[in-house]
Design an enzyme around this catalytic site. Structure first.
Site, PDB file in Angstrom:
ATOM      1  N   GLY A 254       0.943  -1.237   0.053  1.00 39.29           N
ATOM      2  CA  GLY A 254       0.013  -0.170  -0.093  1.00 39.29           C
ATOM      3  C   GLY A 254       0.931   1.125  -0.034  1.00 39.29           C
ATOM      4  N   GLU A 255       0.555   2.257   0.823  1.00 44.72           N
ATOM      5  CA  GLU A 255       1.403   3.327   0.936  1.00 44.72           C
ATOM      6  C   GLU A 255       1.688   3.468   2.379  1.00 44.72           C
ATOM      7  OE1 GLU A 255       3.527   6.618   0.616  1.00 44.72           O
ATOM      8  OE2 GLU A 255       1.522   6.653   1.623  1.00 44.72           O
ATOM      9  N   SER A 256       3.050   3.298   2.768  1.00 38.51           N
ATOM     10  CA  SER A 256       3.268   3.233   4.227  1.00 38.51           C
ATOM     11  C   SER A 256       2.479   4.360   5.203  1.00 38.51           C
ATOM     12  CB  SER A 256       4.663   2.844   4.636  1.00 38.51           C
ATOM     13  OG  SER A 256       5.369   3.722   3.855  1.00 38.51           O
TER      14      SER A 256
ATOM     15  N   CYS B 298       6.192  -5.191   0.559  1.00 37.05           N
ATOM     16  CA  CYS B 298       6.438  -3.810   0.104  1.00 37.05           C
ATOM     17  C   CYS B 298       6.280  -2.844   1.129  1.00 37.05           C
ATOM     18  CB  CYS B 298       5.418  -3.684  -1.162  1.00 37.05           C
ATOM     19  SG  CYS B 298       5.981  -2.519  -2.287  1.00 37.05           S
TER      20      CYS B 298
ATOM     21  N   ARG C 250      12.222   4.235   0.675  1.00 34.56           N
ATOM     22  CA  ARG C 250      11.040   4.307  -0.048  1.00 34.56           C
ATOM     23  C   ARG C 250      11.334   4.579  -1.330  1.00 34.56           C
ATOM     24  NH1 ARG C 250       7.166   7.469   2.668  1.00 34.56           N
ATOM     25  NH2 ARG C 250       5.655   6.478   1.534  1.00 34.56           N
TER      26      ARG C 250
ATOM     27  N   ILE D 199       5.853  -2.698  -7.325  1.00 31.90           N
ATOM     28  CA  ILE D 199       5.131  -1.649  -7.603  1.00 31.90           C
ATOM     29  C   ILE D 199       5.426  -0.389  -6.735  1.00 31.90           C
ATOM     30  CG2 ILE D 199       2.503  -0.731  -7.698  1.00 31.90           C
ATOM     31  CD1 ILE D 199       1.668  -3.931  -7.832  1.00 31.90           C
ATOM     32  N   ARG D 200       6.099   0.658  -7.583  1.00 29.44           N
ATOM     33  CA  ARG D 200       6.385   1.674  -6.716  1.00 29.44           C
ATOM     34  C   ARG D 200       7.235   1.006  -5.482  1.00 29.44           C
ATOM     35  NH1 ARG D 200       4.417   7.373  -4.387  1.00 29.44           N
ATOM     36  NH2 ARG D 200       6.560   8.554  -5.230  1.00 29.44           N
TER      37      ARG D 200
ATOM     38  N   HIS E 253       5.332  -8.218  -4.722  1.00 32.21           N
ATOM     39  CA  HIS E 253       4.090  -8.722  -4.299  1.00 32.21           C
ATOM     40  C   HIS E 253       4.021  -9.983  -4.620  1.00 32.21           C
ATOM     41  CE1 HIS E 253       2.272  -4.775  -3.128  1.00 32.21           C
ATOM     42  NE2 HIS E 253       3.188  -4.302  -3.803  1.00 32.21           N
TER      43      HIS E 253
ATOM     44  N   GLU F 174       1.615 -12.061  -3.596  1.00 39.17           N
ATOM     45  CA  GLU F 174       0.172 -12.195  -3.586  1.00 39.17           C
ATOM     46  C   GLU F 174      -0.353 -12.141  -5.020  1.00 39.17           C
ATOM     47  OE1 GLU F 174       1.398  -9.700  -2.365  1.00 39.17           O
ATOM     48  OE2 GLU F 174       0.328  -7.867  -2.647  1.00 39.17           O
TER      49      GLU F 174
HETATM   50  N1  GLN Z   1       5.635   3.269  -2.283  1.00 37.43           N
HETATM   51  C1  GLN Z   1       4.989   2.621  -1.135  1.00 37.43           C
HETATM   52  C2  GLN Z   1       5.405   3.219   0.174  1.00 37.43           C
HETATM   53  O1  GLN Z   1       6.466   3.938   0.167  1.00 37.43           O
HETATM   54  C3  GLN Z   1       5.009   1.063  -1.066  1.00 37.43           C
HETATM   55  C4  GLN Z   1       4.560   0.678  -2.432  1.00 37.43           C
HETATM   56  C5  GLN Z   1       3.771  -0.649  -2.127  1.00 37.43           C
HETATM   57  O2  GLN Z   1       3.353  -1.193  -1.119  1.00 37.43           O
HETATM   58  N2  GLN Z   1       3.356  -1.284  -3.327  1.00 37.43           N
HETATM   59  O3  GLN Z   1       5.165   2.775   1.304  1.00 37.43           O
END
Ligand code: GLN
Length: 230
Positions: A54-56, A88, A111, A170-171, A206, A208
């Site tokens: 996700g986005e931490s 991630c 990150r 993913i990012r 990922h 999953e």
């Molecule tokens: N870019 C996200 C972060 O810094 C991590 C990306 C992800 O979980 N796919 O939290």
């Protein structure tokens, strides 16, 4: 019955649930996935836990009102042998828990170090984790209670016999090799993309989103190996 907690903060939660339940079927483990939304959902009956991506920063903020992350960290402190899989952003939450908590995995992580969202990619990676005979089984894509069917990309049909693991980034963050004090379990070329520190496993990709269930199998096997006092 094994009880696996799943932090419902963000990210591919339903895919993680599907991954755990499908590998549980293959390994003949009786598993219940407990969706964790509030601090009080985290109790000592949870035997293993998944921190999805996700986005931490958003995950930290989102968890504040219901105290979920704090409860998860407290649970980890109380039950240090119980396994946790962080993918991630979940890996970031293990390596950089927050202000005054000691990291749960001894590795530095940066990150967004691969670049922006559009620099996300898929690549075969090398994983030092037992390949399962069942890892090529086709995934069951059953709609959940909301009618959502899990999204699956990567090695959808499985590649029986091949060691490469389909890495979906993913990012993604990057682990730093300086100061690393844990076991490396996944590499993309020379780059470290997965680490294990005792009962904690953190990957920057990922699993999953593929049908290779090695990491979810690891979590269940660690739970199976726990002693009653863990
Ligand atoms: N870019 C996200 C972060 O810094 C991590 C990306 C992800 O979980 N796919 O939290």
């Amino acid at each position: 019955m094994m009880r696996v907690g799943l932090a419902m903060l963000q990210g591919a939660r339903h895919e993680h649930e599907e991954a755990i339940l499908s590998i549980a079927r293959d390994l003949n483990h009786d598993v219940e996935v407990i969706q964790l939304r509030k601090g009080e959902d985290v109790d000592s009956t949870i035997q293993g836990l998944i921190l999805p991506g996700g986005e931490s920063t958003t995950m930290r903020i989102a968890s504040r009102s219901e105290g979920l992350l704090d409860a998860i960290y407290n649970w980890m402190n109380e039950h240090p042998n119980r396994p946790v899989l962080g993918t991630c952003a979940g890996a970031i939450l293990l390596a950089m828990p927050s202000n005054d908590r000691t990291p749960y995995i001894n590795v530095n992580i940066s990150r967004n170090a691969w670049g922006r969202q559009r620099q996300s990619f898929e690549a075969d990676i090398e994983v030092e984790m037992e390949r399962l005979e069942t890892s090529g089984v086709s995934i069951q894509r059953t709609p959940d209670a909301f009618g959502h069917t899990p999204l699956v990309v990567g090695d959808v049909d499985g590649q029986e016999g091949e060691d490469a693991f389909p890495g979906v980034f993913i990012r993604a963050p990057r682990f730093e090799s300086d100061g690393l004090e844990c076991e490396v379990i996944a590499r993309l070329g020379d780059e470290i993309v997965g680490v294990r520190d005792g009962s904690k496993c953190a990957v920057t990709f990922h699993p999953e989103l593929t049908n290779d269930r090695r990491f979810h199998a690891w979590l269940l096997n660690e739970i199976a190996a726990l002693s009653p006092t863990d």
